[in-house]
Design a protein around this motif. Sequence first.
Motif, short mmCIF file in Angstrom:
data_model
loop_
_atom_site.label_atom_id
_atom_site.label_comp_id
_atom_site.label_asym_id
_atom_site.label_seq_id
_atom_site.Cartn_x
_atom_site.Cartn_y
_atom_site.Cartn_z
N ASP A 138 -3.42 2.48 9.01
CA ASP A 138 -4.64 2.27 8.61
C ASP A 138 -4.66 1.71 6.95
OD1 ASP A 138 -3.39 4.44 7.68
OD2 ASP A 138 -5.18 5.66 7.64
N HIS A 139 -4.13 0.53 6.79
CA HIS A 139 -3.98 0.14 5.36
C HIS A 139 -5.32 -0.33 4.85
CE1 HIS A 139 -3.40 -3.23 8.18
NE2 HIS A 139 -4.38 -3.90 7.47
N SER A 140 -5.39 -0.32 3.50
CA SER A 140 -6.50 -0.73 2.67
C SER A 140 -7.02 -2.22 2.92
CB SER A 140 -6.26 -0.24 1.16
OG SER A 140 -5.37 -1.35 0.86
N VAL A 141 -8.29 -2.21 2.75
CA VAL A 141 -8.99 -3.63 2.48
C VAL A 141 -8.15 -4.34 1.47
CG1 VAL A 141 -11.23 -4.96 2.14
CG2 VAL A 141 -11.16 -2.98 3.36
N HIS A 142 -7.98 -3.70 0.21
CA HIS A 142 -7.33 -4.66 -0.74
C HIS A 142 -5.80 -5.01 -0.18
CE1 HIS A 142 -5.33 -5.52 -4.55
NE2 HIS A 142 -4.29 -4.50 -4.21
N ALA A 143 -5.12 -4.25 0.71
CA ALA A 143 -3.76 -4.93 0.88
C ALA A 143 -4.03 -5.96 1.80
CB ALA A 143 -2.91 -3.61 1.67
N GLU A 144 -4.95 -5.93 2.91
CA GLU A 144 -5.53 -6.87 3.83
C GLU A 144 -5.59 -8.15 3.22
OE1 GLU A 144 -5.25 -8.64 7.48
OE2 GLU A 144 -4.81 -6.51 7.25
N ASP B 209 0.77 -1.31 0.24
CA ASP B 209 -0.02 0.07 -0.01
C ASP B 209 0.90 1.16 -0.01
OD1 ASP B 209 -2.54 -0.30 -0.45
OD2 ASP B 209 -3.37 0.02 1.61
N ARG C 200 2.42 1.36 -8.46
CA ARG C 200 1.31 1.02 -7.47
C ARG C 200 1.36 -0.20 -7.07
NH1 ARG C 200 -4.65 2.25 -8.93
NH2 ARG C 200 -4.15 0.16 -10.05
#
Length: 294
Positions: free
Chosen positions: A65-71, A12, A32
Amino acid sequence: MKFIHAADLHLDSPFLGLQNHTIPRDLWDKIRNSTFTSFERIVNDAIEQNVDFVLLVGDLFDRNDHSVHAETFLVQQLNRLNDHQIPVLISFGNHDYFSGRVNQLGYPENTYVFSNKVATTTLLLKDGQRVAVSGFSFGSQWIKDPIIQDYPQASDADWNIGMLHGSLATVNSPEANYAPFNLNQLQEKGYDYWALGHIHKRQSLNPQKTINYSGNTQGRHINESGEKGYLMVEAVQHALKPKFVATAPIIWQTIHIEFNGESVGELPETIFSHLASLNFYKLNFLRVVLDSHI
């Protein structure tokens, strides 16, 4: 025994300063996604090489506070390793600090996450060897205390490994905010290997190369230049030997070109001729420095 030591994935990462209205969309997508691509290659290697386990030493995410995509991506990769019965040991760092309950993370059963207090978990390998791995996760962004003092002495396991996200530091150093330690403190524990994270430059801290920063897995700007990836660590007799493996899809580097009095009109040909001779085999982001010898 063979395992992977990786750290500072920084999934991210926003790559600040690179996105603008002139950059082609497909190039921006490669930038990205580069941190994700590099980690996926690490997982591919872990499976193809049939490693005994994988160590991920902090800053898996670029921010707390990383993204849902990264998780979701991380869980997918952990599940791939789980499908091949490859254990993964995770310690969170100063960028992705975590103080909640690790059993609420939703990671697969092959994944062990260290809590905020130093703990030791023991892996039983397929050949019967026991590997004791000690580590902890950051519970906040700043840890000024020398947590190294809480690590136990080496046990009677066949191998003892320490995971530590932190810095060699002096009292007056800004790095003292990140679980500072000195080399003697590491060596006194009697471990066979120290897997370090936080410093993005790959380096060994002792002549035996058993105390190592693996560096980050993808450079994010010109100050993180050169090949990036992970360390494949393998037992040779009763010593652990690291070998660097490159996985980053993008390389940052500074190129020096001699300027011998060419006119302004001749400079582009000089520059492009030099760059063409370098035969780049992957995407490179370059800073070109003209060195005058007039």
